[in-house]
Design an enzyme around this catalytic site. Structure first.
Site: not given
Length: 345
Positions: A37, A121, A151
């Protein structure tokens, strides 16, 4: 961008239809999109550019992305992966992984006089900012995610007094809030869309005034890869997901494949982990990869399958992806300065 994105042979072209493959009895359904991604691509390039710009070693706190091959390749180039900020020698350069870190980690780095490059990100950063904003407005924040995931640790650290972790639908019964009129849910970006919405549904039953984030927290790439697997799942006797076991979005793809009707689904780091016995009685194999997986690993799986008669490849396309993210600002600044200095010579 170097070793990790260059396929070992040309990518297979989509067949006009699956008829020839079906007549031959063996075919591969190849998910699109799959693999890297924009956030992962950015993070991996950031490590490579930092090594070129500053020289080795570059310290990286936690795995830059959750993929064994990527980590080993970057280690060979001079990256050193550490678990804690205290392991980085004072005055060194440290990069924060794509999963994001809590504010306390930035303070630890400052205390050790570390030069930091934040490769979080941007979609994770968005969730961090949402957490800060809702905490400032004194909301109770129900963070849907997996306990212990990097995360989740980073996001929770933004507002620890306001965030309660909800680890799936079964966890909802344990959730308590101060004021049912001021409750919001956020989520880890790499979850199963279906399971997340099931958790949200259960939360809304318990807290009817629960509000949703301004935009969906689950990242576009996670959703697109799950949609592609859903489209192939019912037609596949076996789905092979390329990805590491600590990659949340890769693990979710296995679950989504089984939920979509695949006969079986397995997670592998590469072709060498495939068990030939999985092919017994199989005529259609689905192949996809998690968002932190370089294409070269998928190519290896396709070659392994082709050697066993699965040469016909049909693309299952769920979406077009054109999103890109710029490099971390600290790295852009120094690259610009170097370019300016060179132009003046």
């Amino acid at each position: 961008m170097g070793d990790m994105t260059a396929p070992s042979r040309p990518s297979p072209a989509a067949t006009p239809s699956g008829d020839a493959a079906r007549r031959a009895g063996k075919r591969v359904l190849l998910a699109a999109p799959r693999g890297y991604c924009a956030g992962v691509d950015r993070a991996v390039i950031a490590v490579e550019k930092a090594l070129e710009q500053y020289g080795a070693p570059i310290y990286v706190r936690h795995e830059i992305v959750h993929n064994k091959y990527v980590v080993k390749t970057l280690e060979k180039k001079g990256a050193i992966f550490v678990e804690e900020t205290a392991e980085v020698p004072e005055g060194s350069i440290v990069m924060f992984s794509a999963h994001g870190v809590a504010p306390v980690v930035h303070r630890e780095a400052a205390d050790r006089r570390l030069a930091t490059i934040d490769a979080t990100c941007p979609l994770v950063t968005k969730v961090h900012k949402e957490a800060v904003r809702f905490a400032d407005e004194d909301y109770d924040i129900l963070l849907i995610g997996h306990d212990g995931h990097e995360e989740v640790i980073g996001t929770s650290g933004e507002a620890p007094d306001h965030i309660t972790l909800v680890d799936g639908p079964d966890d909802v019964a344990n959730v308590e809030v101060r004021d049912e009129s001021k409750v919001v849910w956020l989520s880890q970006t790499t979850l199963s869309v279906d399971e997340t919405m099931e958790t949200v549904g259960a939360l809304k039953e318990k807290f009817p005034q629960l509000i949703s984030p301004p935009s969906d927290d689950i990242c576009y790439a996670t959703q697109n890869r799950q949609i592609a697997v859903k489209q192939m799942g019912a037609d596949a006797d076996l789905v092979i997901v390329v990805g590491s076991k600590n990659s949340s979005n890769s693990v979710r793809l296995v679950e989504v494949a089984l939920g979509a009707g695949a006969g079986a689904s397995h997670l592998v780091d590469g072709a060498d982990e495939i068990d030939e016995a999985w092919l017994d009685g199989v005529s259609t194999v689905g192949v996809t990869s998690g968002a932190s997986v370089p294409e070269i690993l998928v190519e290896g799986v396709l070659e392994w399958l082709a050697q066993r008669g699965f040469e016909d490849v049909e693309i299952v396309k769920a979406a077009e992806e054109s999103i890109t993210f710029s490099l971390p600002k600290e790295l852009r600044r120094d690259l610009r300065a170097e370019a300016a200095a060179l132009s003046e010579k």
